[in-house]
Design a protein around this motif. Structure first.
Motif, mmCIF file in Angstrom:
data_model
loop_
_atom_site.group_PDB
_atom_site.id
_atom_site.type_symbol
_atom_site.label_atom_id
_atom_site.label_comp_id
_atom_site.label_asym_id
_atom_site.label_seq_id
_atom_site.Cartn_x
_atom_site.Cartn_y
_atom_site.Cartn_z
ATOM 1 N N CYS A 130 0.851 -1.182 0.000
ATOM 2 C CA CYS A 130 0.000 0.000 0.000
ATOM 3 C C CYS A 130 0.893 1.240 0.000
ATOM 4 C CB CYS A 130 -0.947 0.006 1.200
ATOM 5 S SG CYS A 130 -0.132 0.137 2.814
ATOM 6 N N LEU A 131 0.284 2.376 -0.316
ATOM 7 C CA LEU A 131 1.049 3.613 -0.463
ATOM 8 C C LEU A 131 0.345 4.738 0.291
ATOM 9 C CD1 LEU A 131 3.304 5.307 -1.889
ATOM 10 C CD2 LEU A 131 1.659 5.644 -3.765
ATOM 11 N N ALA A 132 1.085 5.414 1.159
ATOM 12 C CA ALA A 132 0.576 6.589 1.867
ATOM 13 C C ALA A 132 1.359 7.811 1.403
ATOM 14 C CB ALA A 132 0.709 6.418 3.377
ATOM 15 N N VAL A 133 0.638 8.901 1.092
ATOM 16 C CA VAL A 133 1.275 10.085 0.495
ATOM 17 C C VAL A 133 0.755 11.351 1.179
ATOM 18 C CG1 VAL A 133 1.539 11.466 -1.601
ATOM 19 C CG2 VAL A 133 1.559 8.968 -1.742
ATOM 20 N N VAL A 134 1.676 12.237 1.527
ATOM 21 C CA VAL A 134 1.332 13.596 1.941
ATOM 22 C C VAL A 134 1.970 14.532 0.925
ATOM 23 C CG1 VAL A 134 1.526 15.376 3.701
ATOM 24 C CG2 VAL A 134 1.204 13.002 4.387
ATOM 25 N N GLY A 135 1.140 15.241 0.180
ATOM 26 C CA GLY A 135 1.669 16.118 -0.848
ATOM 27 C C GLY A 135 0.577 16.656 -1.744
ATOM 28 N N PRO A 136 0.957 17.366 -2.806
ATOM 29 C CA PRO A 136 -0.013 18.044 -3.686
ATOM 30 C C PRO A 136 -0.612 17.103 -4.725
ATOM 31 C CG PRO A 136 2.199 18.559 -4.390
ATOM 32 C CD PRO A 136 2.340 17.720 -3.144
ATOM 33 N N TYR A 137 -1.358 16.116 -4.263
ATOM 34 C CA TYR A 137 -1.959 15.132 -5.160
ATOM 35 C C TYR A 137 -3.455 15.044 -4.918
ATOM 36 C CZ TYR A 137 2.729 13.541 -6.320
ATOM 37 O OH TYR A 137 4.019 13.494 -6.773
ATOM 38 N N ARG A 138 -4.142 14.414 -5.864
ATOM 39 C CA ARG A 138 -5.553 14.091 -5.732
ATOM 40 C C ARG A 138 -5.693 12.572 -5.648
ATOM 41 N NH1 ARG A 138 -7.851 18.757 -4.099
ATOM 42 N NH2 ARG A 138 -7.210 20.488 -5.441
ATOM 43 N N ASP A 139 -6.843 12.112 -5.186
ATOM 44 C CA ASP A 139 -7.051 10.667 -5.039
ATOM 45 C C ASP A 139 -6.822 9.917 -6.349
ATOM 46 O OD1 ASP A 139 -7.663 10.665 -2.324
ATOM 47 O OD2 ASP A 139 -9.758 11.153 -2.687
ATOM 48 N N ARG A 140 -7.257 10.524 -7.449
ATOM 49 C CA ARG A 140 -7.137 9.834 -8.739
ATOM 50 C C ARG A 140 -5.681 9.647 -9.160
ATOM 51 N NH1 ARG A 140 -9.251 14.930 -9.880
ATOM 52 N NH2 ARG A 140 -7.817 16.338 -10.983
ATOM 53 N N ASP A 141 -4.776 10.459 -8.574
ATOM 54 C CA ASP A 141 -3.368 10.339 -8.941
ATOM 55 C C ASP A 141 -2.699 9.126 -8.289
ATOM 56 O OD1 ASP A 141 -3.487 12.790 -10.310
ATOM 57 O OD2 ASP A 141 -3.119 13.896 -8.450
ATOM 58 N N LEU A 142 -3.244 8.692 -7.137
ATOM 59 C CA LEU A 142 -2.548 7.661 -6.357
ATOM 60 C C LEU A 142 -2.546 6.302 -7.035
ATOM 61 C CD1 LEU A 142 -3.385 8.462 -2.631
ATOM 62 C CD2 LEU A 142 -1.613 9.363 -4.133
ATOM 63 N N ASP A 143 -3.648 5.965 -7.709
ATOM 64 C CA ASP A 143 -3.692 4.685 -8.399
ATOM 65 C C ASP A 143 -2.603 4.599 -9.464
ATOM 66 O OD1 ASP A 143 -5.811 3.828 -6.871
ATOM 67 O OD2 ASP A 143 -7.324 4.514 -8.301
ATOM 68 N N LYS A 144 -2.365 5.719 -10.120
ATOM 69 C CA LYS A 144 -1.304 5.742 -11.126
ATOM 70 C C LYS A 144 0.058 5.577 -10.472
ATOM 71 C CE LYS A 144 -3.920 8.878 -14.158
ATOM 72 N NZ LYS A 144 -3.927 10.222 -14.794
ATOM 73 N N LEU A 145 0.255 6.252 -9.336
ATOM 74 C CA LEU A 145 1.539 6.148 -8.642
ATOM 75 C C LEU A 145 1.781 4.726 -8.170
ATOM 76 C CD1 LEU A 145 1.606 9.418 -6.495
ATOM 77 C CD2 LEU A 145 2.918 8.922 -8.554
ATOM 78 N N LEU A 146 0.743 4.104 -7.595
ATOM 79 C CA LEU A 146 0.898 2.752 -7.083
ATOM 80 C C LEU A 146 1.137 1.753 -8.202
ATOM 81 C CD1 LEU A 146 0.917 1.176 -4.444
ATOM 82 C CD2 LEU A 146 -1.532 0.776 -4.731
ATOM 83 N N ALA A 147 0.538 2.004 -9.372
ATOM 84 C CA ALA A 147 0.709 1.098 -10.498
ATOM 85 C C ALA A 147 2.065 1.292 -11.167
ATOM 86 C CB ALA A 147 -0.403 1.319 -11.531
#
Length: 458
Positions: A441-458
């Motif tokens: 799993c991935l936890a992020v604090v920064g200038p992102y939106r929820d939709r960006d996280l799936d891309k980061l994790l993938a």
């Protein structure tokens, strides 16, 4: 005048000198070649007392450990253990908060406390000659606190400020976010601090009830290290706990962790959207419980993968490419479960590349293990760090308390070193194949939106 030498012989203990010798079962756990001695006594009522004599020092550190932490709380009383840790310093039936602070300052000592997921510790570091004072003050806090409504209201503001301070520090906030992402709505997923909502809702009855119920003698361990004498510590503790040391109660059983049973992260991603200059991220998976015999091989793996400047992650991500200031891995063990994670802080535009490099390195180690040189270096790093980290009385005291509460046994340092020496490449390879191939799993604090996280994790 009372001296440290007087206390080593049991003389000069003040009021405690007239206390009858405590009745309990004492065992010697270790004796080293330098005259150090580790002893354990179980007193009536289930109180455990452990000491480590360190002849070469003139100070002593005392800890009173209570086997309760945020893992024991329901969401409605989240943060109670930590709130109570603050509140106990506000005064007892025999001492005000100022009198407690003044008494410790007058001898140049340090007194403090901390709350963790599975325990709370109150500690004091003093000259050996002032150990009776430390036992008296800490014993008073733990056994006779007032927890008044006015004190609760004033301390409520302090705890809320602490939560705000955590929220203002992204590198701290991401760790609580990661626990929530990994463990979900379980006791391990909730913050030790509680939430603004739970702290604002706590009443005096909630917190004082937590104190009356949870600070029972069978859940308490007293540990002391430094220029101490076991018999003297027993006499001081017997005086401090008084009639609570009676009856046939035995110590609480070892925590096994049956309250949190997970096979994969509770959710794939967690985000705190914030316009930060640097993105803070934690990528990780479920790990192993603290009693898992593979923990020594896992520790060597962790050291080699992300534990120092020669580690794979530091070399690949920072030294070769200069993408981050800080990157490293961490193993966390709890009863029944745990976590393996990698932390990095970098510019938002570099996050995709940093994550790719981290995942590539973890995949390579999962597939091929570590080289003989890396395993040897990991062993050496852990052994040196262990020994160097036990040079002061505070770390020795802490090791005693955690050994008793978390493991139910004390292992001499030489035994731990021997177990690390026994770790070989095959064991590390097997642990890596298991641990580093688990769903992450991935936890992020920064200038992102929820939709960006799936891309980061993938």
């Amino acid at each position: 005048m009372t001296t440290a030498a007087d206390h080593l012989t049991g003389a000069g203990a003040g009021a405690a000198a007239s206390v009858p010798a405590p009745v309990g079962t004492t065992e010697v756990l270790d004796v080293d070649e330098f005259g150090g001695r580790v002893e354990r006594t179980e007193l009536p009522g289930g109180l455990r007392v452990l000491t480590e004599t360190m002849p070469g020092v003139l100070s002593a550190t005392l800890g009173i450990w209570v086997g309760v932490g945020s893992r024991d709380e329901s969401p409605a009383v989240g943060g109670s253990s930590h709130f109570l840790e603050h509140l106990l310093f506000k005064g007892t039936r025999s001492r005000t908060a100022l009198e407690i602070a003044t008494a410790m300052d007058a001898v140049g000592g340090e007194m403090n406390a901390f709350t963790a997921k599975e325990h709370t510790c109150y500690y004091a570091n003093v000259l050996a000659s002032d150990l009776p004072l430390a036992v008296t003050l800490l014993g008073d806090l733990v056994t006779d606190a007032l927890n008044t409504a006015p004190d609760l209201e004033s301390e409520r503001t302090v705890v809320l400020e602490e939560i705000a301070m955590r929220d203002d520090e992204p590198s701290d906030a991401v760790h609580d976010l990661y626990a929530e992402t990994l463990f979900g709505d379980t006791p391990l997923g909730r913050s030790v601090l509680g939430t603004v909502e739970s702290i604002e809702a706590l009443t005096r009855d909630d917190v004082d009830g937590w104190y009356r119920e949870r600070y029972a003698v069978p859940s308490i361990v007293v540990s002391a290290a430094g220029r101490v004498d076991h018999q003297q510590v027993l006499e001081l503790v017997t005086a401090a706990f008084g009639d609570r040391l009676s009856g046939s109660a035995r110590p609480d059983p070892l925590r096994l962790g049956e309250d949190v049973v997970l096979t994969e992260p509770a959710r794939p991603t967690g985000l705190i959207h914030r316009r930060t200059e640097q993105t803070h991220l934690l990528l990780g998976s479920l790990g192993m419980g603290r009693l898992d015999e593979r923990r020594y091989a896992a520790a060597v793996l962790d050291a080699a993968v992300g534990g120092g400047m020669s580690s794979r992650l530091f070399q690949e991500v920072r030294e070769k490419r200069g993408l981050v200031y800080s990157v490293g891995s961490s193993l966390t063990h709890y009863a029944g479960t745990g976590s393996f994670s990698v932390y990095a802080g970098c510019s938002p535009k570099r996050v995709p590349e940093v994550l790719r490099l981290v995942r590539d390195e973890l995949a390579a180690v999962a597939a091929d293990g570590l080289t003989a040189e890396e395993v040897a270096r990991g062993r050496g790093q852990l052994k040196g760090g262990l020994v160097l980290g036990l040079e002061d009385t505070g770390s020795r005291m802490s090791r005693l308390g955690k050994s008793e509460l978390s493991y139910g046994e004390y292992l001499p340092v030489r035994e731990v070193l021997a177990r690390l020496d026994a770790v070989d490449e095959g064991q590390v390879r097997a642990v890596a194949a298991d641990l580093l191939s688990r769903r992450m799993c991935l936890a992020v604090v920064g200038p992102y939106r929820d939709r960006d996280l799936d891309k980061l994790l993938a």
